[in-house]
Design an enzyme around this catalytic site. Structure first.
Site, PDB file in Angstrom:
ATOM      1  N   ASN A  78       0.841  -1.195   0.000  1.00  0.00           N
ATOM      2  CA  ASN A  78       0.000   0.000   0.000  1.00  0.00           C
ATOM      3  C   ASN A  78       0.868   1.234   0.000  1.00  0.00           C
ATOM      4  OD1 ASN A  78      -0.345   1.944   2.468  1.00  0.00           O
ATOM      5  ND2 ASN A  78       0.214  -0.054   3.322  1.00  0.00           N
ATOM      6  N   LEU A 107      -0.986   8.221   4.457  1.00  0.00           N
ATOM      7  CA  LEU A 107      -1.555   8.931   5.613  1.00  0.00           C
ATOM      8  C   LEU A 107      -2.744   9.813   5.278  1.00  0.00           C
ATOM      9  CD1 LEU A 107       1.774   9.915   7.417  1.00  0.00           C
ATOM     10  CD2 LEU A 107       0.214   8.081   8.047  1.00  0.00           C
ATOM     11  N   ASN A 115      -3.283   6.829  16.710  1.00  0.00           N
ATOM     12  CA  ASN A 115      -2.040   6.645  15.949  1.00  0.00           C
ATOM     13  C   ASN A 115      -1.666   7.986  15.320  1.00  0.00           C
ATOM     14  OD1 ASN A 115      -0.565   6.089  13.266  1.00  0.00           O
ATOM     15  ND2 ASN A 115      -0.326   4.167  14.369  1.00  0.00           N
ATOM     16  N   CYS A 133       6.254   5.450   8.859  1.00  0.00           N
ATOM     17  CA  CYS A 133       5.474   5.361   7.625  1.00  0.00           C
ATOM     18  C   CYS A 133       6.403   5.426   6.423  1.00  0.00           C
ATOM     19  CB  CYS A 133       4.443   6.483   7.532  1.00  0.00           C
ATOM     20  SG  CYS A 133       3.544   6.417   5.971  1.00  0.00           S
ATOM     21  N   THR A 187       5.251  -1.557   7.884  1.00  0.00           N
ATOM     22  CA  THR A 187       5.424  -2.313   6.635  1.00  0.00           C
ATOM     23  C   THR A 187       6.864  -2.272   6.131  1.00  0.00           C
ATOM     24  OG1 THR A 187       4.796  -0.340   5.421  1.00  0.00           O
ATOM     25  CG2 THR A 187       3.058  -1.933   5.877  1.00  0.00           C
TER      26      THR A 187
END
Lengths: 305, 242
Positions: A71, A75, A102, A133, A196
């Site tokens: 993905n 955000l 979060n 992220c 991730t």
């Protein structure tokens, strides 16, 4: 044999069970209450929130992978003030437990600002600070790749909140242990891992990356061994609790992650394939606990060490 | 949204690479045309979203084009196989605003959702004209089915091998009260620019979940950010930003 005890304690607050939908795979939670009672969940990690509203990255921002997906959402969220004004009340209507906020940011000040606003919300039990992220340039992950910046974010957030602070770490680093230790030394109450893994897929027809932003975060069942390994390593190095995540899809996975060192466990990509993944895992935990002669789930945290 | 197991009762090719699959079971959650179902396929991680072509009691039909690994696997499935499916996804078309003479426009594999829509509009007593756009004669499907339910069906082919030579917009030379459209992005935009009426346009995007959880398929509209899977796939003309 006694009934299975699924309760765990996360920084002084008891959860009915350790299963928590991971941030970014469950929205702000309330929409899922259309299909089941979300109060069966241990808690919910809410969609990543920033100071200002964000659309996120251009589409396509999803790619299929073997036993997983990439993905590159980037955000997308309505901004912290709107989240508190609109999304949290909607969640409160259907969820009686405390949720995990979060938070992402593009500067130390933004992290602190969002944390100070969530600090006032009774429906928030913990802050999860995303310094990992992979989808936003200069945002999030740039803070998660060095010990000094990870510590700086931790200190700034701790200074503005009395709620327990979990720092969510990236696996895309040379040494995750040193970063986890730096967060602990800076006052973090817990560590969430893993975010991730940076990945890419190429469309053979076009010869170009599938994702508009070229790269994205790889998650799903395929990454579980990496997550288990990193939780195991970090558990050896820190005393604060760990929320383990990465490829969790079954009750067996939850137990494996807890044995590696997790106190609670988040389920991410699996929610997108099976919207009932979390309640199914919770319902199946007593069966799997019985199979492995576990009566009290909290006893197994770190058993692999 | 409802998760159900549906059994394939038929899966057959309509053209070289377009297939029609009928699934039997509980399809009660599918309320409107323009909605889609999300199919779990063995060996693939993400589900595959496919728009609904037709729905009757206990039966849903989809028409899909083989474009990748997922649809390739679907094309090889045979009757009797059970599939795990999320049903009733997406907002669907609103037929209440169509006026008396709506036009439904579909291009290629954008055509299927227009069939159930045309059926709904006809059930409401409206005069329905369908424009079906293809590249060439050999790719035409579902024309006879549309002719059974619509007042008029116009077929266009880009190469002129059947019907009107050109694009769906070349057939728009009559009076109509409202526009419904589904097809490739350039077609949607061309119809948007050529039509004078309001309308509803069904969009496609790569999805993660298909039910609004992941924000994978978001787009910007004049009414704010929307998720194609949950707030769409149907957008009204007035909100679209190209």
């Amino acid at each position: 044999m006694k009934a299975a005890d699924l309760r765990v304690t996360l920084c002084g607050t008891e959860l009915d069970n350790p299963v928590i939908p991971a941030s970014g795979t469950f929205g702000f939670g309330y929409e899922m209450s259309e299909i089941y009672d979300i109060n069966v969940l241990g808690s919910i990690a809410l969609k990543g929130t920033t100071k200002d509203a964000r659309f996120g990255n251009p589409t396509p921002r999803i790619a299929e992978c073997r036993e997983g997906m990439i993905n590159s959402v980037g955000l997308q969220n309505p901004g912290v003030e709107e989240v508190i004004k609109t999304e949290l009340p909607r969640l409160r209507n259907v969820f009686r437990k405390k949720a995990i906020a979060n938070i992402s940011g593009f500067s130390i000040d933004e992290y602190a600002y969002c944390s100070s606003l969530f600090d006032r919300e009774d429906s928030i039990g913990w802050l999860e600070i995303n310094i990992s992220c992979p989808n936003v340039h200069d945002g999030g992950m740039s803070f998660g790749v060095s010990e000094s910046s990870a510590a700086e974010v931790t200190k700034a957030v701790k200074a503005v909140t009395s709620k327990p602070v979990f720092i969510k770490l990236s696996p895309n680093v040379t040494d995750i242990v040193s970063i986890a230790k730096a967060c602990e030394a800076a006052g973090a109450d817990g560590i969430s891992l893993i975010n991730t893994l940076l990945g890419m897929r190429i469309d053979l027809k076009t010869g170009k990356p599938v994702i508009a932003n070229k790269m994205g975060g790889f998650s799903g069942r395929a990454i579980k061994p990496v997550a288990i390994r990193m939780v195991y390593q970090v558990y050896e190095a820190v005393k604060i609790p760990i929320i383990g995540m990465g490829g969790i899809a079954t009750a067996e996975d939850v137990i494996e992650m807890m044995m590696a060192g997790a106190t609670a466990v988040q389920v991410g990509a699996e929610n997108l394939v099976n919207p009932y993944a979390c309640p199914e895992i919770i319902a199946d935990l007593p069966r799997v606990m019985k199979k492995y002669c576990i009566t009290k789930l909290s006893d197994i945290t770190g058993r692999a060490h | 949204m409802k998760e159900v197991n549906l059994k394939i009762s038929e899966n057959k090719p309509l053209t070289e690479n377009v297939y029609k699959m009928t699934l039997d079971g509980d399809v009660s959650e599918i309320k409107k045309s323009g909605q889609f179902i999300n199919i779990k396929i063995d060996g693939l991680f993400l589900r595959r979203p496919i728009s609904v072509y037709d729905k009757e009691n206990g039966k849903v039909t989809v028409i899909y084009k083989v474009v990748g690994e997922g649809t390739e696997k679907m094309s090889e499935m045979t009757a009797g196989k059970e599939l795990n499916v999320l049903t009733g996804l997406g907002n669907g078309f609103d037929t209440s605003v169509s006026g008396s003479n709506p036009v439904v426009i579909g291009g290629g594999v954008g055509i299927p959702p227009m069939y159930l829509l045309a059926k709904e509009l006809k059930a409401e007593g409206k005069q329905v004209t369908a424009i079906l756009g293809f590249n060439r004669k050999s790719e035409i499907f579902a024309q006879a089915e549309f002719e059974k339910i619509c007042d008029k069906v116009i077929v266009t082919t880009a190469d002129g091998s059947f019907g009107i030579k050109g694009f769906v917009t070349d057939a728009l030379d009559f009076e109509y009260t409202y526009t419904y459209c589904c097809g490739p992005l350039p077609m949607l935009k061309a119809v948007y620019e050529k039509t004078v009426t309001s309308g509803q346009y069904s969009f496609e995007e790569r999805m993660g979940c298909g039910f609004g959880a992941c924000m994978g398929c978001s787009c910007k509209t004049k009414y704010g950010n929307k998720r194609i899977c949950k707030d769409g796939p149907v957008l009204v003309k007035e909100e679209i930003i190209w």
